[in-house]
Design an enzyme around this catalytic site. Structure first.
Site, PDB file in Angstrom:
ATOM      1  N   HIS A 245      -1.768  -1.140   4.100  1.00 44.39           N
ATOM      2  CA  HIS A 245      -0.860  -2.095   3.457  1.00 44.39           C
ATOM      3  C   HIS A 245      -0.711  -1.700   1.984  1.00 44.39           C
ATOM      4  O   HIS A 245      -1.689  -1.340   1.329  1.00 44.39           O
ATOM      5  CB  HIS A 245      -1.477  -3.490   3.609  1.00 44.39           C
ATOM      6  N   ARG A 288       4.390  -2.107   4.749  1.00 46.82           N
ATOM      7  CA  ARG A 288       3.669  -1.541   5.890  1.00 46.82           C
ATOM      8  C   ARG A 288       4.668  -0.866   6.811  1.00 46.82           C
ATOM      9  O   ARG A 288       5.876  -1.140   6.731  1.00 46.82           O
ATOM     10  CB  ARG A 288       2.972  -2.662   6.691  1.00 46.82           C
ATOM     11  N   LYS A 291       8.026  -2.555   8.660  1.00 49.27           N
ATOM     12  CA  LYS A 291       8.352  -3.820   7.988  1.00 49.27           C
ATOM     13  C   LYS A 291       9.623  -3.636   7.169  1.00 49.27           C
ATOM     14  O   LYS A 291      10.161  -2.537   7.069  1.00 49.27           O
ATOM     15  CB  LYS A 291       7.195  -4.255   7.084  1.00 49.27           C
ATOM     16  N   ASP A 294      11.061  -4.640   0.364  1.00 50.01           N
ATOM     17  CA  ASP A 294      10.737  -5.780  -0.506  1.00 50.01           C
ATOM     18  C   ASP A 294      10.571  -5.239  -1.930  1.00 50.01           C
ATOM     19  O   ASP A 294       9.826  -4.277  -2.151  1.00 50.01           O
ATOM     20  CB  ASP A 294       9.440  -6.440  -0.014  1.00 50.01           C
ATOM     21  N   CYS A 296       8.952  -6.125  -4.517  1.00 55.56           N
ATOM     22  CA  CYS A 296       7.643  -6.072  -5.187  1.00 55.56           C
ATOM     23  C   CYS A 296       6.888  -4.785  -4.854  1.00 55.56           C
ATOM     24  O   CYS A 296       6.054  -4.321  -5.637  1.00 55.56           O
ATOM     25  CB  CYS A 296       6.802  -7.296  -4.882  1.00 55.56           C
ATOM     26  N   TYR A 297       7.206  -4.175  -3.689  1.00 53.22           N
ATOM     27  CA  TYR A 297       6.530  -2.915  -3.342  1.00 53.22           C
ATOM     28  C   TYR A 297       7.031  -1.746  -4.181  1.00 53.22           C
ATOM     29  O   TYR A 297       6.487  -0.640  -4.105  1.00 53.22           O
ATOM     30  CB  TYR A 297       6.640  -2.630  -1.847  1.00 53.22           C
ATOM     31  N   ASP A 349      12.914 -10.244  -3.976  1.00 55.26           N
ATOM     32  CA  ASP A 349      12.464  -9.433  -2.844  1.00 55.26           C
ATOM     33  C   ASP A 349      13.618  -8.592  -2.272  1.00 55.26           C
ATOM     34  O   ASP A 349      13.593  -7.362  -2.278  1.00 55.26           O
ATOM     35  CB  ASP A 349      11.892 -10.448  -1.823  1.00 55.26           C
ATOM     36  N   ASP A 356      11.795 -15.124  -8.392  1.00 57.46           N
ATOM     37  CA  ASP A 356      10.540 -15.757  -8.803  1.00 57.46           C
ATOM     38  C   ASP A 356       9.846 -14.833  -9.802  1.00 57.46           C
ATOM     39  O   ASP A 356      10.257 -13.684  -9.978  1.00 57.46           O
ATOM     40  CB  ASP A 356       9.625 -16.072  -7.599  1.00 57.46           C
ATOM     41  N   HIS A 359       8.075 -11.526  -8.300  1.00 58.10           N
ATOM     42  CA  HIS A 359       8.972 -10.402  -8.018  1.00 58.10           C
ATOM     43  C   HIS A 359       9.617  -9.860  -9.297  1.00 58.10           C
ATOM     44  O   HIS A 359       9.902  -8.664  -9.384  1.00 58.10           O
ATOM     45  CB  HIS A 359      10.030 -10.800  -6.974  1.00 58.10           C
TER      46      HIS A 359
HETATM   47 ZN    ZN Z   1       7.576  -9.183  -2.242  1.00 57.03          ZN
END
Ligand code: ZN
Length: 456
Positions: A245, A288, A291, A294, A296-297, A349, A356, A359
């Protein structure tokens, strides 16, 4: 600076070829992936209709206003983060730092006083006043205070006998707290009686190194425990045996970097895993395998590349690029600037999700990684769009001119300040202090490849 690449990758003819091919087999995840791809196609199509010249812009002023307001007022939606309040301080302060927006002295002082109220009498910080100490808010609070970098901020970590703080915090107490969550196998629990996972190890390592309280026994056995979290995929799981992850992989790898043991990982397997997490069509990263993308990754995954680059360099890998991290940097910038910005400020995201502070912090961090490679003589920039899109520009320039890395500078500042009061000395555990040196250390090559952004 390298010239801005035009036209954009996502508007090229061949870009459609990167859409998911499910080979005629529909699954729950393939349906979800299609939905995301369609929403991104829509965003790109609207952008193309509105803009003749594709010059993606970072909405600096809107993000600044959103962040500034968040330091004083939060909407009801944040009620669920009542046990994560130091995180809100950290996410907002770090975002402002990347945007190079100064924090007014009165606001900085208020943040210090609030974080002081989150401090536990047992050492460490809690998620809010009156709550139990926990490693995650301890990480957030200490890093937020080091970003502020004022005497008052350092005084919250260690009052150094100053009687204006009641009860007076000390780094000895912070060290006591870290020992209270240390486990015999080298791992850490998040809080007394809480769960073990690799986040806790990273939080402990970051806090201990920033405050200069690493002792020979504090991280005894820890590197072996982290190494056991790397699985057959090449990434790291939260605990041994779990699926790899992005968040856990960053935490484990960054903790090993702090402990100087990152070269014990299977670096090639890790490199293969993380580079395979960048999405072909979207340009952003997934957390992952199988998935969705996103924002934030952009930090948790792309942030691994500077760490890996440095580790491979130390291993003597002669095939490394000396001008670029090993991922598609332009594609990530396109995803963040075109798909992850709320027009009213704040980042998110993926299209359709709300903005938010979490993020916003990690999308901006990822953007900075994608823009900057290395530092000093080996510094290369790839800034998509206008010049104003560049993050952390003056800090970068200063770092290059002075031959010092911005993050290294902050760590040096914090450790110098705290160690000037003398190290804490718990019984039987002489501290292993960080060298309080200028950036021009003996191994210049190693520093050239330091992460340009937050190795936090
Ligand atoms: Zn995220």
């Amino acid at each position: 600076m390298e010239p801005t690449c035009q036209p954009l990758r996502c508007f090229s003819e061949s870009h459609r070829l990167e859409l998911l091919n499910d080979d005629g087999v529909q699954t729950v995840t393939s349906v979800e992936q299609r939905k995301v791809e369609r929403s991104i196609q829509e965003v790109l199509s609207v952008y193309q209709q509105v803009h003749n010249l594709p010059q993606p812009a970072l909405l600096r002023e809107q993000h600044y206003q959103y962040l500034k307001k968040g330091l004083r007022h939060l909407s009801d939606a944040y009620e669920c983060l009542d046990a994560s309040r130091p995180w809100l301080c950290y996410w907002i302060l770090h975002s402002l730092e990347l945007l190079e927006e100064p924090v007014p002295a009165a606001v900085a002082s208020d943040v210090c006083q609030f974080l002081a109220r989150c401090q536990s009498s047992t050492g460490g910080f809690a998620g809010g006043p009156g709550q139990h100490a926990h490693l995650a808010p301890t990480y957030a609070a200490v890093n937020a205070l080091c970003i502020l970098g004022t005497d008052e901020a350092y005084g919250v970590i260690d009052s150094h006998g100053n009687e204006c703080w009641h009860p007076s915090p000390t780094r000895e107490k912070l060290l006591d707290f870290l020992y209270s969550v240390k486990q015999p196998d080298g791992s850490f629990v998040m809080h007394v009686g809480g769960e073990v996972d690799v986040r806790s190890v990273y939080c402990a390592a970051s806090v201990a190194s920033l405050t200069n309280i690493i002792t020979p026994t504090l991280f005894e056995g820890t590197h072996n425990w982290i190494l056991s979290c790397q699985n057959w995929e090449g990434g790291l799981g939260g605990v041994p045996g779990l699926e790899a992850h992005g968040g856990y992989t960053f935490c484990g790898t960054a903790a090993l970097v702090i402990l100087g043991k990152e070269n014990m990982l299977d670096l090639k397997a890790l490199l293969r895993w993380v580079t395979s997490r960048q999405m072909r069509y979207e340009g952003g990263f997934q957390g992952r395998c199988n998935k969705l993308v996103d924002g934030c990754y952009s930090f948790w995954q792309a942030g691994l590349l500077p760490l890996l680059h440095r580790a491979l360099f130390k291993d003597g890998d002669r095939t490394l690029s000396l001008s670029s991290w090993m991922f598609e940097r332009q594609a990530l910038q396109e995803y963040l600037l075109l798909c992850c910005q709320n027009p009213g400020g704040g980042l998110l995201d993926k299209p359709g999700k709300s903005r938010d502070f979490y993020h916003t912090c990690y999308c901006l961090s990822g953007l900075s990684i994608a823009q900057h490679f290395g530092n000093k003589d080996l510094h290369h920039e790839l800034v998509l769009g206008k010049e104003e899109n560049r993050l952390d520009a003056s800090a970068r320039t200063q770092a290059r001119e002075s031959g010092r890395d911005g993050e290294l500078e902050r760590k040096t500042q914090a450790t110098c300040h705290l160690s000037s009061w003398g190290p804490p000395s718990p019984a039987g555990s002489p501290p292993m202090t960080w060298p309080c040196t200028e950036g021009g250390s003996a191994d210049m090559k190693r520093e050239v490849l330091e992460s340009p952004v937050d190795a936090h």
